[in-house]
Design a protein around this motif. Structure first.
Motif, PDB file in Angstrom:
ATOM      1  N   HIS A 191       5.888   8.953  15.476  1.00 35.04           N
ATOM      2  CA  HIS A 191       4.824   8.231  15.193  1.00 35.04           C
ATOM      3  C   HIS A 191       3.511   8.813  14.745  1.00 35.04           C
ATOM      4  O   HIS A 191       2.921   8.275  13.839  1.00 35.04           O
ATOM      5  N   GLY A 192       3.210   9.851  15.048  1.00 35.95           N
ATOM      6  CA  GLY A 192       2.003  10.859  14.689  1.00 35.95           C
ATOM      7  C   GLY A 192       2.221  11.160  12.996  1.00 35.95           C
ATOM      8  O   GLY A 192       1.111  10.846  12.376  1.00 35.95           O
ATOM      9  N   GLU A 193       3.383  11.378  12.610  1.00 31.75           N
ATOM     10  CA  GLU A 193       3.463  11.531  11.186  1.00 31.75           C
ATOM     11  C   GLU A 193       3.236  10.419  10.400  1.00 31.75           C
ATOM     12  O   GLU A 193       2.687  10.425   9.490  1.00 31.75           O
ATOM     13  N   LEU A 221      -7.070  -2.978   8.866  1.00 33.98           N
ATOM     14  CA  LEU A 221      -5.583  -2.537   9.342  1.00 33.98           C
ATOM     15  C   LEU A 221      -5.920  -1.832  10.718  1.00 33.98           C
ATOM     16  O   LEU A 221      -6.592  -0.809  10.802  1.00 33.98           O
ATOM     17  N   ASN A 222      -4.871  -2.229  11.583  1.00 36.99           N
ATOM     18  CA  ASN A 222      -4.827  -1.437  12.736  1.00 36.99           C
ATOM     19  C   ASN A 222      -3.658  -0.337  12.628  1.00 36.99           C
ATOM     20  O   ASN A 222      -2.656  -0.912  12.644  1.00 36.99           O
ATOM     21  N   HIS A 223      -3.740   0.804  12.427  1.00 43.46           N
ATOM     22  CA  HIS A 223      -3.053   1.880  12.099  1.00 43.46           C
ATOM     23  C   HIS A 223      -1.847   1.884  13.310  1.00 43.46           C
ATOM     24  O   HIS A 223      -0.643   2.044  12.749  1.00 43.46           O
ATOM     25  N   ASP A 224      -2.132   1.805  14.339  1.00 44.44           N
ATOM     26  CA  ASP A 224      -1.055   1.954  15.552  1.00 44.44           C
ATOM     27  C   ASP A 224       0.014   0.949  15.722  1.00 44.44           C
ATOM     28  O   ASP A 224       0.944   0.933  15.599  1.00 44.44           O
ATOM     29  N   GLY A 241       0.907  -1.192  -0.021  1.00 49.01           N
ATOM     30  CA  GLY A 241       0.002  -0.075   0.115  1.00 49.01           C
ATOM     31  C   GLY A 241       0.903   1.381   0.030  1.00 49.01           C
ATOM     32  O   GLY A 241       0.627   2.129  -0.788  1.00 49.01           O
ATOM     33  N   ILE A 242       1.938   1.188   0.840  1.00 48.22           N
ATOM     34  CA  ILE A 242       2.868   2.540   0.998  1.00 48.22           C
ATOM     35  C   ILE A 242       3.467   2.749  -0.523  1.00 48.22           C
ATOM     36  O   ILE A 242       3.704   3.817  -0.909  1.00 48.22           O
ATOM     37  N   MET A 246      -0.434   6.427   7.302  1.00 49.97           N
ATOM     38  CA  MET A 246      -1.254   5.305   7.151  1.00 49.97           C
ATOM     39  C   MET A 246      -2.755   5.604   7.071  1.00 49.97           C
ATOM     40  O   MET A 246      -3.411   4.927   6.310  1.00 49.97           O
ATOM     41  N   VAL A 247      -3.237   6.752   7.702  1.00 51.81           N
ATOM     42  CA  VAL A 247      -4.418   6.837   7.531  1.00 51.81           C
ATOM     43  C   VAL A 247      -4.969   7.559   6.011  1.00 51.81           C
ATOM     44  O   VAL A 247      -5.984   7.236   5.659  1.00 51.81           O
ATOM     45  N   GLY A 248      -4.003   7.944   5.698  1.00 53.43           N
ATOM     46  CA  GLY A 248      -4.290   8.672   3.994  1.00 53.43           C
ATOM     47  C   GLY A 248      -4.246   7.577   3.163  1.00 53.43           C
ATOM     48  O   GLY A 248      -4.635   8.086   1.764  1.00 53.43           O
ATOM     49  N   ILE A 249      -3.871   6.422   3.280  1.00 47.66           N
ATOM     50  CA  ILE A 249      -3.617   5.208   2.497  1.00 47.66           C
ATOM     51  C   ILE A 249      -5.092   4.445   2.481  1.00 47.66           C
ATOM     52  O   ILE A 249      -5.335   4.017   3.814  1.00 47.66           O
ATOM     53  N   ASN A 250      -5.662   3.992   1.349  1.00 51.83           N
ATOM     54  CA  ASN A 250      -6.669   2.770   1.451  1.00 51.83           C
ATOM     55  C   ASN A 250      -6.197   1.734   1.353  1.00 51.83           C
ATOM     56  O   ASN A 250      -5.670   1.287   0.322  1.00 51.83           O
ATOM     57  N   PHE A 251      -6.271   0.787   2.342  1.00 50.40           N
ATOM     58  CA  PHE A 251      -5.724  -0.610   2.660  1.00 50.40           C
ATOM     59  C   PHE A 251      -7.225  -1.245   2.311  1.00 50.40           C
ATOM     60  O   PHE A 251      -7.964  -1.383   3.268  1.00 50.40           O
TER      61      PHE A 251
END
Length: 584
Positions: free
Chosen positions: A324-326, A341-344, A283-284, A331-336
């Motif tokens: 971590h925040g960045e 997905l657990n983003h943390d 995804g990345i 991760m939030v901006g990518i559509n998996f």
């Protein structure tokens, strides 16, 4: 009244005829007779012969037939020397062993509901499942003298070979038939069965863990090869030592297998988490491709300058490090699409992989090195595609990741209704009582069943091996077989995977636990290991079906025909090797 009396007398005489043995009169020459004169009775035809040739009947008391009597097990259980009588006893004792196996299975399932997998699922359940077979094998070698044990131990070997053959042939094939679904690109479509009995378009498919179970089963035949080495080398001096080495190896494999069963859920979670991480990598990289257009040079090497530009777009505060925040914002901006997905958790894994300085942040060099590593990993999955074409090799990487995910996780288990235990205390008591009852029945009636098989063999002149090979496995494995067939009939990949894993696991326990009991008997009692044909049958069935299940995860309907035909082939192979070529 007279008719009733005559009918009763006729039935009584018929019953005595069926249950008793008859013998012709014993004739002895007068000069060669070793009996005293009191034992000699004229036969009424002495006048036609010379005195020296006069034939006389020998009068014997009933004790003369003592060699035809049977010994009551425990001093009170019934026994008989007739064919029908022993057949009846085999059916009765076999049914009791079936009930013992049923009680053990039900108690194990209740215990699993309460305590869950781990120690219970990995250690106790496999051992309890093989307990009836182990009991029968144990008593077959403990009975009576060494000579008696040597003759009865073939019952244990017949049971061992018969159980393995039955599970991997008839039961395996029937599970394919009742669990068949439409096969689409080598994957079974859950609950969809529109192609009927198509030999290639209908069948079952399993996950990769089932293939691992088949491979473990193949490894478990190693003790059979070890104990058979002296016969292969035509040596008689090292047979006792070979039995001891095979026993040690078998016990070691038993311990390793139980440990694997205990830790298997943890191993599955780890592998599934790794595949989900590969989804994150794809995804990345796909997101970077869309953002940069191209991140590879003409020679296929990563373009580090472009990756540095991407780093600066992610580094929102411009401090030269990604927090971590960045990373979570990325991760939030990518559509998996494929995974929940657990983003943390995803950010934690990326941070652990990229942060080589362990300062809880990812600097520019660490980011570039990490992305380059990902790109090379993805390029390694390309199928002859030029490394400078990111779209193509990313597609290949994506397809392989999806297939790996599919093999590891055949379906969402949430569709299987899991109910909590209403009364854990009573359920625990019930589970323990069922396990105790099953164990007591198996222990109590294993010996009389072996005696009945041995007596039936004497009465019919059928080798005890064939009786135990055909009849006893149906008694000790019928509960497990019925459960497997019913479970497989749900027409789902998940249930098919669990069903075949259980079958492979049961055979593995036969090959390590039951064989360990058998080898211990042979070694301790000094019995002769002379089971070359039986071992060959076990090896053929385990290797054919084990290798078959090790390297494929889909089984069209034609595979069930192959499996079922292996059963009569195995029986015929033992007969030919023993009675045509004289192996035993």
């Amino acid at each position: 009244m007279a008719l009733s009396t005559r009918l009763t007398l006729f039935l009584f005489l018929s019953f005595m005829f069926l249950c008793g043995q008859t013998r012709g009169r014993f004739v002895s020459n007068l000069l060669s007779a070793s009996s005293s004169s009191s034992d000699l009775v004229s036969d009424g035809v002495h006048d036609s012969r010379k005195p020296s040739e006069s034939l006389l009947l020998i009068h014997r008391p009933f004790g003369f037939l003592s060699e035809s009597t049977c010994e009551q097990t425990y001093g009170f259980l019934p026994c008989t020397t007739t064919v029908l009588g022993n057949l009846f006893l085999i059916i009765i004792y076999g049914f009791l062993m079936y009930k013992a196996a049923t009680y053990l299975s039900n108690g194990s399932e209740l215990l699993l509901e309460i305590l869950g997998p781990g120690i219970v699922g990995g250690l106790f359940l496999p051992i309890l499942g093989a307990l009836p077979d182990a009991m029968l094998i144990l008593v077959s070698g403990l009975s009576g003298s060494k000579e008696t044990a040597q003759s009865q131990v073939s019952v244990g070997m017949g049971l061992l070979a018969g159980s393995t053959t039955l599970l991997l042939t008839i039961i395996w094939g029937v599970c394919v038939i009742v669990g068949k679904c439409d096969l689409d690109d080598r994957i079974a479509v859950d609950t969809q069965d529109t192609r009927g009995y198509s030999l290639t378009g209908s069948g079952v498919s399993t996950d990769i863990w089932t293939s691992y179970a088949a491979r473990i089963m193949v490894i478990s035949v190693l003790p059979f090869l070890i104990v058979q080495l002296p016969q292969i080398l035509n040596s008689t001096s090292g047979r006792h030592l070979a039995v001891l080495i095979a026993l040690i190896v078998s016990l070691a494999l038993l311990i390793v297998y139980c440990l694997y069963q205990i830790f298997q859920p943890w191993i599955q979670r780890r592998k599934l988490a790794y595949v989900k991480h590969k989804h994150v990598i794809f995804g990345i990289l796909r997101h970077f491709e869309h953002a940069l257009g191209r991140f590879l040079k003409e020679d296929g090497q990563p373009d580090k300058e472009m990756i540095k530009k991407l780093f600066k777009t992610i580094d929102e505060n411009g401090d030269g490090e990604l927090s971590h925040g960045e990373l979570k914002a990325l991760m939030v901006g990518i559509n998996f699409e494929e995974i929940d997905l657990n983003h943390d958790d995803a950010v934690f894994k990326i941070m652990a992989e990229f942060d080589t300085s362990h300062n809880d942040a990812v600097d520019e060099d660490e980011f570039v090195d990490g992305i380059c590593k990902w790109i090379r990993n993805a390029q390694g999955h390309s199928r002859g595609v030029s490394g400078s074409q990111p779209t193509r090799f990313l597609q290949d990487f994506h397809q392989e990741t999806k297939r790996e995910h599919d093999l590891l996780d055949v379906g969402d288990q949430s569709d299987e209704v899991v109910e909590g235990v209403a009364d854990p205390k009573w359920t625990s008591i019930k589970a323990v009582l069922l396990l105790l009852l099953g164990t007591v029945i198996a222990a109590a009636f294993a010996d009389p069943l072996v005696d009945a098989v041995d007596n039936f063999s004497d009465a019919t002149s059928i080798p005890a091996f064939f009786i135990s090979f055909i009849a006893l496995p149906f008694a000790t494995n019928s509960s497990e077989a019925v459960s497997a067939i019913i479970f497989a009939s749900r027409d789902k990949r998940q249930t098919a995977s669990l069903t075949f894993s259980e079958l492979y696991g049961a055979v593995t326990m036969n090959n390590v636990l039951c064989l360990s009991v058998f080898l211990a008997l042979v070694y301790v009692r000094g019995l002769t290991w002379d089971f070359s044909s039986e071992v060959l049958v076990i090896l053929v069935v385990c290797l054919v079906m084990g290798l078959f299940g090790s390297f494929r995860t889909h089984f069209p309907l034609w595979t069930s025909i192959l499996a079922i035909l292996l059963y009569p082939f195995s029986l015929a192979l033992v007969y030919v090797l023993d009675y045509v070529f004289g192996w035993s």
